[in-house]
Scaffold this motif. Structure first.
Motif, PDB file in Angstrom:
ATOM      1  N   TYR A 103      10.583   5.224  -0.597  1.00  0.00           N
ATOM      2  CA  TYR A 103       9.050   5.001  -0.464  1.00  0.00           C
ATOM      3  C   TYR A 103       9.051   4.968   1.140  1.00  0.00           C
ATOM      4  O   TYR A 103       8.950   4.929   1.755  1.00  0.00           O
ATOM      5  N   ARG A 104       7.206   5.462   1.229  1.00  0.00           N
ATOM      6  CA  ARG A 104       6.333   5.276   2.398  1.00  0.00           C
ATOM      7  C   ARG A 104       5.137   4.453   2.146  1.00  0.00           C
ATOM      8  O   ARG A 104       4.601   4.348   0.919  1.00  0.00           O
ATOM      9  N   ALA A 105       5.598   3.774   3.302  1.00  0.00           N
ATOM     10  CA  ALA A 105       4.686   2.457   3.453  1.00  0.00           C
ATOM     11  C   ALA A 105       3.383   3.122   3.610  1.00  0.00           C
ATOM     12  O   ALA A 105       3.206   3.604   3.847  1.00  0.00           O
ATOM     13  N   ALA A 106       2.418   1.738   3.181  1.00  0.00           N
ATOM     14  CA  ALA A 106       0.183   2.605   4.147  1.00  0.00           C
ATOM     15  C   ALA A 106       0.144   4.053   3.332  1.00  0.00           C
ATOM     16  O   ALA A 106      -0.753   4.233   4.244  1.00  0.00           O
ATOM     17  N   ALA A 154       0.605  -1.233  -0.047  1.00  0.00           N
ATOM     18  CA  ALA A 154      -0.233  -0.355  -0.319  1.00  0.00           C
ATOM     19  C   ALA A 154       1.164   1.287  -0.456  1.00  0.00           C
ATOM     20  O   ALA A 154       0.739   2.014   0.208  1.00  0.00           O
ATOM     21  N   GLY A 155       2.147   1.169   0.150  1.00  0.00           N
ATOM     22  CA  GLY A 155       2.657   2.107  -0.268  1.00  0.00           C
ATOM     23  C   GLY A 155       2.904   3.071  -1.207  1.00  0.00           C
ATOM     24  O   GLY A 155       3.217   2.551  -3.168  1.00  0.00           O
ATOM     25  N   THR A 156       3.692   4.193  -0.952  1.00  0.00           N
ATOM     26  CA  THR A 156       3.635   4.806  -2.606  1.00  0.00           C
ATOM     27  C   THR A 156       5.607   5.542  -2.057  1.00  0.00           C
ATOM     28  O   THR A 156       5.930   5.890  -1.302  1.00  0.00           O
ATOM     29  N   ALA A 157       5.657   5.445  -3.325  1.00  0.00           N
ATOM     30  CA  ALA A 157       7.141   6.190  -3.732  1.00  0.00           C
ATOM     31  C   ALA A 157       7.029   7.826  -4.662  1.00  0.00           C
ATOM     32  O   ALA A 157       5.780   8.059  -5.868  1.00  0.00           O
ATOM     33  N   THR A 158       7.793   8.455  -4.364  1.00  0.00           N
ATOM     34  CA  THR A 158       7.689  10.054  -4.237  1.00  0.00           C
ATOM     35  C   THR A 158       8.248   9.376  -6.332  1.00  0.00           C
ATOM     36  O   THR A 158       7.442  10.016  -7.040  1.00  0.00           O
ATOM     37  N   ARG A 171       8.168  -3.908  -3.246  1.00  0.00           N
ATOM     38  CA  ARG A 171       8.281  -2.885  -3.989  1.00  0.00           C
ATOM     39  C   ARG A 171       6.891  -1.901  -3.996  1.00  0.00           C
ATOM     40  O   ARG A 171       5.260  -2.523  -3.715  1.00  0.00           O
ATOM     41  N   PRO A 172       6.759  -0.782  -4.385  1.00  0.00           N
ATOM     42  CA  PRO A 172       5.560   0.150  -3.148  1.00  0.00           C
ATOM     43  C   PRO A 172       4.801  -0.470  -4.607  1.00  0.00           C
ATOM     44  O   PRO A 172       4.759  -0.466  -5.625  1.00  0.00           O
ATOM     45  N   ALA A 173       3.282   0.174  -4.296  1.00  0.00           N
ATOM     46  CA  ALA A 173       2.318  -0.068  -5.830  1.00  0.00           C
ATOM     47  C   ALA A 173       3.144   0.903  -7.134  1.00  0.00           C
ATOM     48  O   ALA A 173       2.692   0.484  -7.707  1.00  0.00           O
ATOM     49  N   ASN A 174       3.543   2.379  -6.840  1.00  0.00           N
ATOM     50  CA  ASN A 174       3.638   2.718  -8.545  1.00  0.00           C
ATOM     51  C   ASN A 174       5.158   2.765  -8.842  1.00  0.00           C
ATOM     52  O   ASN A 174       5.941   3.291  -9.420  1.00  0.00           O
ATOM     53  N   ALA A 175       5.826   0.798  -7.794  1.00  0.00           N
ATOM     54  CA  ALA A 175       7.656   0.708  -8.146  1.00  0.00           C
ATOM     55  C   ALA A 175       7.188   0.576 -10.399  1.00  0.00           C
ATOM     56  O   ALA A 175       5.946   0.208 -10.903  1.00  0.00           O
TER      57      ALA A 175
END
Ligand code: SIN
Length: 310
Positions: free
Chosen positions: A30-33, A18-22, A122-126
């Motif tokens: 990235y930031r999780a959750a 559920a994380g996203t990276a800038t 890996r985050p959601a937008n990786a």
């Protein structure tokens, strides 16, 4: 005629899934959750035709997992498992403490229906996000007729709750089951099974009845482990100590002496496991501390916490 249960309940707790990276190329900063479970599911076309219900139980980086969240999660899992229309549960989780939560849910609930934990490295937008496929695979396992117990579904493998462990800090294929090996694999929606589903007697939800859990701490044996940490814990107040020994659970003599004092004089429960990633702690003559078998130190801590809560 009564219809077969078909609903899958997906309980979200956060994590990298559920994380996203800038920056989409940033696989560590990235930031999780960050994304809710309903939105994560809505973004996956392969899940569109599946009767799914979602519920956000927590939204955390799993390094911050707590007894309070475990309690809430176990209660929600038990509630949904008790529904006649529910075939199985999926829990989205961070990878970092997944082996602890899986172990706890199996020991407490020993479910007769499948509870599939899944996560992502890996985050959601990786560029190479593994979350959506892992979630689809976990739903396949939760819908599989005959599946039961708590498992972890990651990188196409199905790991049992007692054996699952995180073995790599970075790779997408980060999990293993030690010597036991995975229960099976899920490939293109098809399960191939090599071992039986997890089974044990359920301790029951009442084991989590206390608002404040027993204080159980993990210490490690290493060069110059002088046992001072054990004395500090005794002064601070501790109910149980899990010691991660070297090799077959062997302990630095000074640490062992401190733990003998803790167990013998202060009545602290001590459980011994190995700091080595895989393999059991085999009994030897004159063992002073009980072995946790093949459990990881983190799982052994959950085991001791539950025992002390009975
Ligand atoms: C977490 O455990 O929540 C962060 C790391 C991960 O999910 O891989």
């Amino acid at each position: 005629m009564q219809s077969l249960p078909s609903k899958i309940v997906i309980l979200g707790t956060g994590g990298t899934l559920a994380g996203t990276a800038t920056e989409p190329g940033d696989n560590v900063g990235y930031r999780a959750a960050q994304i809710g479970i309903a939105e994560i599911v809505a973004r996956i076309p392969a899940l569109a035709g599946v009767p799914i219900e979602t519920e956000q139980v927590a939204q955390i980086d799993s390094k911050d997992m707590s007894y309070a969240i475990w309690r809430a999660l176990a209660k929600r899992v038990a509630f949904h498992l008790g529904r006649d229309d529910v075939a199985g549960i999926v829990v989205t989780h961070g990878t970092d403490t997944l082996e602890e939560s899986a172990y706890l849910l199996q020991r407490v609930l020993a479910p007769g229906k499948p509870v599939a934990l899944t996560a992502a490295m890996r985050p959601a937008n990786a560029l190479q996000s593994d979350g959506p496929q892992n979630l689809v695979d976990a739903v396949c396992v939760a819908r599989y007729a005959g599946a039961k117990g708590v498992v972890a579904v990651l990188a196409g493998r199905i790991h049992g709750a007692f054996e699952v462990r995180k073995l790599h800090t970075y790779r997408i294929d980060a999990f293993g089951s030690g010597d036991a090996g995975p229960i099976g694999v899920v490939q293109e929606g098809v399960l191939t099974l090599w071992r039986t589903w997890p089974e044990c007697a359920a301790l029951g939800l009442h084991v989590l009845a206390r608002d404040t859990p027993p204080r159980v701490v993990t210490v490690m044996s290493h060069a110059d482990a002088d046992g001072g940490i054990v004395d500090a814990l005794l002064a601070h107040g501790v109910d149980g100590i899990v010691v991660a020994g070297t090799g077959n659970g062997s302990l630095h003599h000074a640490l062992e002496a401190a733990l003998r004092r803790a167990q013998g004089e202060a009545g602290v429960a001590v459980l011994r496991c190995s700091r080595v990633a895989c393999g059991p702690v085999l009994p030897t003559a004159n063992d002073v501390f009980e072995s946790a078998g093949s459990l990881t130190p983190a799982q052994a801590r959950v085991e001791l916490l539950l025992r002390l809560s009975l």
